[in-house]
Write an enzyme that holds these catalytic residues in place. Structure first.
Site, short mmCIF file in Angstrom:
data_model
loop_
_atom_site.label_atom_id
_atom_site.label_comp_id
_atom_site.label_asym_id
_atom_site.label_seq_id
_atom_site.Cartn_x
_atom_site.Cartn_y
_atom_site.Cartn_z
N GLU A 81 12.44 18.76 16.62
CA GLU A 81 11.80 19.44 15.49
C GLU A 81 12.43 18.99 14.17
O GLU A 81 12.24 19.61 13.14
CB GLU A 81 11.82 20.95 15.63
CG GLU A 81 13.16 21.62 15.78
CD GLU A 81 13.01 23.12 15.93
OE1 GLU A 81 13.19 23.82 14.92
OE2 GLU A 81 12.71 23.61 17.03
N CYS A 113 12.13 24.06 20.59
CA CYS A 113 13.30 23.67 21.38
C CYS A 113 12.98 23.16 22.78
O CYS A 113 13.90 22.81 23.52
CB CYS A 113 14.27 24.84 21.47
SG CYS A 113 14.98 25.31 19.88
N HIS A 237 17.82 27.97 28.22
CA HIS A 237 17.91 27.57 26.81
C HIS A 237 18.97 28.40 26.10
O HIS A 237 19.08 29.61 26.29
CB HIS A 237 16.54 27.73 26.14
CG HIS A 237 16.60 27.52 24.65
ND1 HIS A 237 17.09 26.36 24.09
CD2 HIS A 237 16.25 28.33 23.61
CE1 HIS A 237 17.03 26.46 22.76
NE2 HIS A 237 16.53 27.64 22.46
N ARG A 246 22.10 36.95 29.16
CA ARG A 246 21.25 38.10 29.48
C ARG A 246 20.07 37.69 30.36
O ARG A 246 19.72 38.40 31.31
CB ARG A 246 20.74 38.75 28.19
CG ARG A 246 19.90 39.99 28.43
CD ARG A 246 19.37 40.58 27.14
NE ARG A 246 18.27 41.48 27.42
CZ ARG A 246 17.36 41.86 26.53
NH1 ARG A 246 17.43 41.43 25.30
NH2 ARG A 246 16.38 42.67 26.87
#
EC number: 2.3.3.10
Length: 349
Positions: A81, A113, A237, A246
């Site tokens: 990006e 991403c 990611h 998490r």
């Protein structure tokens, strides 16, 4: 017919800036930020480095690691990006620099991403269809964050290249399957001509990252009739350290499974290179027969999940190019002024 990774290569600039040095400029509490983000420092490009030069370094490392003839590469796709040109492919630069030209196809990918993993999927399809012998998929970024924005603490620089093929004798890892989950979710964006992205801040996590990562991951596990304990490693990611930790817990993966690939604490978020860097760091230490579960995320938004099994070939070539841990070692630390200079943030009106 198996399709998978023939080789891989990574690149990380040698410069770093600590969270404390950014926080000092903006009057923020560095300890709270480090605890919340689970990031201590991030990679900073040199003044003459951009997504193209980083992609070239990663691509050359991938070619060198395997020793393949670059003329066999029939497609080069670079996901980023922060492509240096709005009109002029990054991928042609990479192809020329690695000796893959001229009988090949090239294109630049964009999907925040996960542009790099989208490129991996495209190469998988081309290789399996017989259209090309080998394909190269790259995720590389010099990520942007506006001065004073929360992104400034994590937006980093780095890149990873994967050479995809289907000759079983050449594969260091077999990609058993892939699964994607995609919606139109405007959690993060940058309009044409704008220097820095905008985002929904803390409100982007649930509808963006967690929705797409967990759905892509669950989709692939269900497709393969697999469960988290079937895998030795997992990579998600890494926009920061908290989110992948998490996500892993939500899906039933352990801290031990994600630890080898969780490089964001010392690297920052390399955007298109983020999940791919975690996979590379895991391949650097995985043993033949080990299984890796990986899920990339791209704002906008989508998730790509992969199930990977390492082969005996990994031991033959692992040491032929720098490992991620070696690229992270012995950094040169810079202050905020030098960082701003390197990132071109100092403008003349």
């Amino acid at each position: 017919m198996s399709v998978g990774i023939v080789s891989y290569g990574a690149y990380v600039p040698k410069y770093r800036i600590k969270v404390e040095d950014i926080a000092r400029v903006w009057g923020d509490d560095a300890e709270i930020l480090k605890a919340g983000l689970m990031v201590n420092e991030k990679a900073v490009p040199d003044v003459d480095e951009d997504a193209a030069t980083i992609a070239v370094e990663a691509a050359r490392a991938a070619v060198n690691r395997s020793g393949i003839d670059a003329q066999r590469i029939g497609a080069v796709y670079t996901g980023s990006e922060s492509h240096p040109y709005a009109v002029k492919p990054t991928s042609t630069i990479v192809a020329e620099a690695t000796g893959a030209t001229p009988v090949m196809t090239a294109a630049d990918f964009e999907f925040a991403c996960k542009a790099g993993t989208a490129a991996v999927q495209a190469c998988m399809g081309l290789v399996n269809s017989g259209m090309i012998d080998l394909g190269m998929a790259i995720g590389a970024d010099v990520a942007q964050g506006a001065p004073g924005d929360a992104l400034e603490y994590t937006a980093a620089a780095g890149g990873v290249a994967y050479i995809i093929g289907n000759k079983e004798s050449e594969l260091v890892a077999v990609i058993e399957d892939t699964y994607s989950f995609t919606t139109d979710t405007p959690d993060f964006w940058r309009r044409e001509g704008m220097p820095y992205p905008e985002h929904g801040g803390r409100f982007t996590g649930e509808p963006g990252y967690f929705k797409h990562v967990t759905n892509a991951a669950k989709g692939l596990l269900n497709k393969l009739d697999a469960k988290p304990e079937d895998y030795d490693y997992a990579v998600f990611h890494q926009p920061n350290g908290k989110f992948p930790s998490r996500a892993a817990k939500m899906l039933g993966f352990s801290k031990e499974q994600i630890a080898p690939g969780l490089v964001v604490t010392r690297l920052g978020n390399t955007y298109s290179g983020s999940c791919m860097m975690g996979i590379a760091a895991t391949l650097d230490q995985a043993k033949p027969g080990d299984r890796i579960f990986a899920t990339a995320f791209g704002s906008g938004a989508g998730g790509d999940a992969f199930s990977i099994t390492v082969t005996d070939k990994i031991d033959e070539m692992r040491d032929n190019a720098p490992k991620v841990e070696e690229l992270l070692a012995d950094p040169i630390y810079v202050d905020y002024a030098t960082y701003a200079k390197h990132k071109g943030k100092i403008k003349i009106a």
